[in-house]
Design a protein around this motif. Structure first.
Motif, PDB file in Angstrom:
ATOM      1  N   LEU A 175      -5.683   6.673  -4.343  1.00 37.53           N
ATOM      2  CA  LEU A 175      -4.762   7.033  -3.287  1.00 37.53           C
ATOM      3  C   LEU A 175      -3.945   5.745  -2.866  1.00 37.53           C
ATOM      4  CD1 LEU A 175      -7.290   9.392  -1.477  1.00 37.53           C
ATOM      5  CD2 LEU A 175      -4.751   9.921  -2.172  1.00 37.53           C
ATOM      6  N   PRO A 176      -2.827   5.654  -2.425  1.00 40.24           N
ATOM      7  CA  PRO A 176      -2.092   4.680  -1.826  1.00 40.24           C
ATOM      8  C   PRO A 176      -2.570   4.677  -0.335  1.00 40.24           C
ATOM      9  CG  PRO A 176      -0.623   6.355  -2.205  1.00 40.24           C
ATOM     10  CD  PRO A 176      -1.888   7.006  -2.757  1.00 40.24           C
ATOM     11  N   GLY A 177      -1.946   3.969   0.564  1.00 40.41           N
ATOM     12  CA  GLY A 177      -2.126   4.073   1.947  1.00 40.41           C
ATOM     13  C   GLY A 177      -1.153   5.020   2.391  1.00 40.41           C
TER      14      GLY A 177
ATOM     15  N   GLY B  53       0.650  -1.140   0.038  1.00 36.54           N
ATOM     16  CA  GLY B  53      -0.024  -0.181  -0.168  1.00 36.54           C
ATOM     17  C   GLY B  53       0.729   1.317  -0.267  1.00 36.54           C
ATOM     18  N   VAL B  54       2.020   1.049  -0.067  1.00 45.09           N
ATOM     19  CA  VAL B  54       2.973   2.244   0.006  1.00 45.09           C
ATOM     20  C   VAL B  54       3.448   2.756  -1.559  1.00 45.09           C
ATOM     21  CG1 VAL B  54       5.177   3.249   0.886  1.00 45.09           C
ATOM     22  CG2 VAL B  54       4.079   1.673   2.270  1.00 45.09           C
ATOM     23  N   ALA B  55       3.303   3.881  -1.869  1.00 41.03           N
ATOM     24  CA  ALA B  55       3.773   4.620  -3.135  1.00 41.03           C
ATOM     25  C   ALA B  55       5.150   5.238  -2.904  1.00 41.03           C
ATOM     26  CB  ALA B  55       2.543   5.290  -3.746  1.00 41.03           C
ATOM     27  N   VAL B  56       6.004   4.868  -3.714  1.00 40.31           N
ATOM     28  CA  VAL B  56       7.330   5.374  -3.453  1.00 40.31           C
ATOM     29  C   VAL B  56       7.645   6.207  -4.703  1.00 40.31           C
ATOM     30  CG1 VAL B  56       9.887   5.111  -2.988  1.00 40.31           C
ATOM     31  CG2 VAL B  56       8.229   3.414  -2.081  1.00 40.31           C
ATOM     32  N   VAL B  57       7.927   7.344  -4.496  1.00 37.49           N
ATOM     33  CA  VAL B  57       8.275   8.436  -5.302  1.00 37.49           C
ATOM     34  C   VAL B  57       9.779   8.956  -5.313  1.00 37.49           C
ATOM     35  CG1 VAL B  57       8.242  11.023  -6.377  1.00 37.49           C
ATOM     36  CG2 VAL B  57       6.158   9.463  -5.546  1.00 37.49           C
ATOM     37  N   THR B  58      10.736   8.323  -6.335  1.00 39.00           N
ATOM     38  CA  THR B  58      12.274   8.654  -6.319  1.00 39.00           C
ATOM     39  C   THR B  58      12.445   9.604  -7.370  1.00 39.00           C
ATOM     40  OG1 THR B  58      12.161   6.449  -5.677  1.00 39.00           O
ATOM     41  CG2 THR B  58      14.340   7.214  -6.272  1.00 39.00           C
TER      42      THR B  58
ATOM     43  N   ALA C  80       1.942  13.378  -8.014  1.00 36.13           N
ATOM     44  CA  ALA C  80       0.925  14.007  -7.212  1.00 36.13           C
ATOM     45  C   ALA C  80      -0.682  13.517  -7.552  1.00 36.13           C
ATOM     46  CB  ALA C  80       1.128  15.345  -6.737  1.00 36.13           C
ATOM     47  N   ASP C  81      -0.893  14.224  -8.808  1.00 39.56           N
ATOM     48  CA  ASP C  81      -2.256  14.071  -9.371  1.00 39.56           C
ATOM     49  C   ASP C  81      -2.690  12.364  -9.262  1.00 39.56           C
ATOM     50  OD1 ASP C  81      -2.528  16.703  -9.408  1.00 39.56           O
ATOM     51  OD2 ASP C  81      -2.251  16.940 -11.679  1.00 39.56           O
ATOM     52  N   GLU C  82      -1.497  11.629 -10.017  1.00 38.19           N
ATOM     53  CA  GLU C  82      -1.727  10.272 -10.055  1.00 38.19           C
ATOM     54  C   GLU C  82      -2.276   9.587  -8.737  1.00 38.19           C
ATOM     55  OE1 GLU C  82       1.113   8.413 -12.683  1.00 38.19           O
ATOM     56  OE2 GLU C  82       0.468   6.157 -11.936  1.00 38.19           O
ATOM     57  N   LEU C  83      -1.396   9.883  -7.728  1.00 37.52           N
ATOM     58  CA  LEU C  83      -1.649   9.391  -6.439  1.00 37.52           C
ATOM     59  C   LEU C  83      -2.939   9.990  -5.804  1.00 37.52           C
ATOM     60  CD1 LEU C  83       1.920  10.158  -4.909  1.00 37.52           C
ATOM     61  CD2 LEU C  83       0.900   7.608  -5.780  1.00 37.52           C
ATOM     62  N   ALA C  84      -3.383  11.199  -6.048  1.00 36.11           N
ATOM     63  CA  ALA C  84      -4.589  11.624  -5.698  1.00 36.11           C
ATOM     64  C   ALA C  84      -5.790  10.811  -6.233  1.00 36.11           C
ATOM     65  CB  ALA C  84      -4.560  13.297  -5.992  1.00 36.11           C
ATOM     66  N   ALA C  85      -5.736  10.599  -7.582  1.00 40.23           N
ATOM     67  CA  ALA C  85      -6.708   9.913  -8.096  1.00 40.23           C
ATOM     68  C   ALA C  85      -6.889   8.634  -7.867  1.00 40.23           C
ATOM     69  CB  ALA C  85      -6.499   9.867  -9.894  1.00 40.23           C
TER      70      ALA C  85
ATOM     71  N   LEU D 238      -2.162  15.899  -0.402  1.00 39.92           N
ATOM     72  CA  LEU D 238      -2.563  14.637  -0.364  1.00 39.92           C
ATOM     73  C   LEU D 238      -3.237  13.993   1.039  1.00 39.92           C
ATOM     74  CD1 LEU D 238       0.297  12.593  -2.482  1.00 39.92           C
ATOM     75  CD2 LEU D 238      -2.005  13.037  -3.048  1.00 39.92           C
ATOM     76  N   PRO D 239      -4.326  13.427   0.900  1.00 39.16           N
ATOM     77  CA  PRO D 239      -4.951  12.990   2.343  1.00 39.16           C
ATOM     78  C   PRO D 239      -4.324  11.592   2.831  1.00 39.16           C
ATOM     79  CG  PRO D 239      -6.452  12.480   0.415  1.00 39.16           C
ATOM     80  CD  PRO D 239      -5.213  13.190  -0.167  1.00 39.16           C
ATOM     81  N   ARG D 240      -3.054  11.756   2.872  1.00 36.07           N
ATOM     82  CA  ARG D 240      -2.147  10.408   3.363  1.00 36.07           C
ATOM     83  C   ARG D 240      -1.224  10.844   3.892  1.00 36.07           C
ATOM     84  NH1 ARG D 240      -6.413   8.627   2.550  1.00 36.07           N
ATOM     85  NH2 ARG D 240      -7.012   6.774   1.307  1.00 36.07           N
ATOM     86  N   PHE D 241      -0.290  10.081   4.685  1.00 40.52           N
ATOM     87  CA  PHE D 241       0.889  10.487   5.318  1.00 40.52           C
ATOM     88  C   PHE D 241       2.055  10.445   4.383  1.00 40.52           C
ATOM     89  CE2 PHE D 241       3.963   9.317   9.224  1.00 40.52           C
ATOM     90  CZ  PHE D 241       3.882  10.582   9.439  1.00 40.52           C
ATOM     91  N   VAL D 242       2.706  11.491   4.245  1.00 45.54           N
ATOM     92  CA  VAL D 242       3.644  11.654   3.183  1.00 45.54           C
ATOM     93  C   VAL D 242       5.070  11.921   4.007  1.00 45.54           C
ATOM     94  CG1 VAL D 242       4.472  12.860   1.054  1.00 45.54           C
ATOM     95  CG2 VAL D 242       2.186  12.557   1.463  1.00 45.54           C
ATOM     96  N   ILE D 243       6.059  10.985   3.552  1.00 43.10           N
ATOM     97  CA  ILE D 243       7.109  11.028   4.374  1.00 43.10           C
ATOM     98  C   ILE D 243       8.409  11.135   3.474  1.00 43.10           C
ATOM     99  CG2 ILE D 243       8.811   9.410   5.657  1.00 43.10           C
ATOM    100  CD1 ILE D 243       6.300   7.696   6.334  1.00 43.10           C
ATOM    101  N   ALA D 244       9.170  11.970   3.825  1.00 38.92           N
ATOM    102  CA  ALA D 244      10.247  12.400   2.989  1.00 38.92           C
ATOM    103  C   ALA D 244      11.359  11.531   3.565  1.00 38.92           C
ATOM    104  CB  ALA D 244      10.830  13.765   2.900  1.00 38.92           C
TER     105      ALA D 244
END
Ligand code: COA
Length: 258
Positions: free
Chosen positions: A47-49, A14-19, A40-45, A92-98
């Motif tokens: 949503l991952p966990g 359920g995690v999406a990783v953007v590198t 970001a738009d793709e993730l918003a459309a 994004l209505p999800r926890f976004v971690i850098a």
């Protein structure tokens, strides 16, 4: 969606990783910002966990692409592109971690600041060096950095362009955790995976209320919380979570995310 300057990996947990993958120093060029906005738009459309944003090993991102700077006309395009793109991840209505392994300078620091949580390697270095170019941060640095580390430290960092190493970043709240370089990605992915199996709608309400409350008075923020507290009891997960607690004790609920 095809990307050339980043990768977007959706994992089974359920995690999406953007590198970021824009050459050796990961400059946040117009082109990379456009791809990030698309991601970001793709993730918003869909949503991952949870989301992890990361960059290169030595350089998370070296900031705006300085070769694309010009005069006020270019600045009037670059500033909104940064705000828009970083804002799209922040919203994004999800926890976004850098997950920051090395230099996060200028726009790189600002992208990290737009995330909800920053995990840094012991080798990470943060900074808003724009002043050394005779300019100011344009990707949210004057605002988000001040909210994270306080106005006086933000002014000192932005007015001197001083680089802040991981240990100090942790002390001043710019990094939320510091880990050994070889543990960085595992730690970020483990935290993201843990959050991704939680009560996602309740998380989204929590994030929205905290963020909205930070831009308003305490009384208005508390009003937002009261509304959110009612809203969350309409979710399936609130029923699942409360029932599970009463029957089996804490921490055993299996949430559906809705
Ligand atoms: N935009 C465009 N090009 C950049 C860049 C940026 N933000 N940061 C680095 N580069 C380029 C350098 O000009 C250099 O190009 P060259 O190989 O054609 O000479 C190349 O990337 C490597 O940079 P270099 O400084 O030699 O690498 P380094 O490993 O010694 O240092 C940094 C890496 C990131 C610490 C250093 O490049 C740096 O401080 N960059 C600028 C950061 C900055 O001011 N950001 C705010 C922008 S508003």
């Amino acid at each position: 969606m095809a990307y050339e300057l980043l990768t977007l990996d959706r994992r089974d947990d359920g995690v999406a990783v953007v590198t970021l993958a824009n050459g050796k120093v990961n400059p946040l060029s117009r082109e990379l910002l456009a791809e990030l906005r698309q991601a970001a738009d793709e993730l918003a459309a869909d949503l991952p966990g949870a989301v992890v944003i990361t960059g290169g090993d030595r350089i998370f991102a070296a900031g705006a692409d300085i070769s694309q700077f010009g005069g006020p006309d270019e600045a009037a395009e670059i500033g909104p592109a940064f705000h828009d793109t970083i804002g799209a991840f922040a919203d994004l209505p999800r926890f976004v971690i850098a997950a920051i392994s090395g230099y996060a300078l200028g726009g790189g620091c600002e992208l990290a600041l737009g995330c909800d949580y920053r995990i840094a390697s012991e080798k990470a270095v943060f900074g808003q060096p724009e002043i050394l170019l005779g300019i100011i941060p344009g990707g949210g640095g004057t605002q988000r950095l001040a909210r994270v580390v306080g106005p006086s430290r933000a002014k000192e960092m932005c007015l001197t362009g001083r680089q802040v190493k991981a240990e100090e970043a942790l002390r001043i709240g710019l990094a939320d955790e510091v880990v050994a370089p070889e543990e960085l990605h595992d730690r970020a992915l483990a935290l993201a995976a843990d959050v991704a199996k939680g009560a996602l709608t309740a998380q989204a309400i929590t994030k929205r209320v905290i963020d909205a409350g930070l831009s308003t008075s305490l009384d208005e923020g508390l009003a937002l919380e009261r509304d959110g507290f009612v809203e969350v009891f309409r979710t399936d997960d609130s029923q699942i979570g409360v029932k599970s607690f009463l029957e089996h004790g804490p921490g055993k609920a299996e949430f559906t995310g809705s």
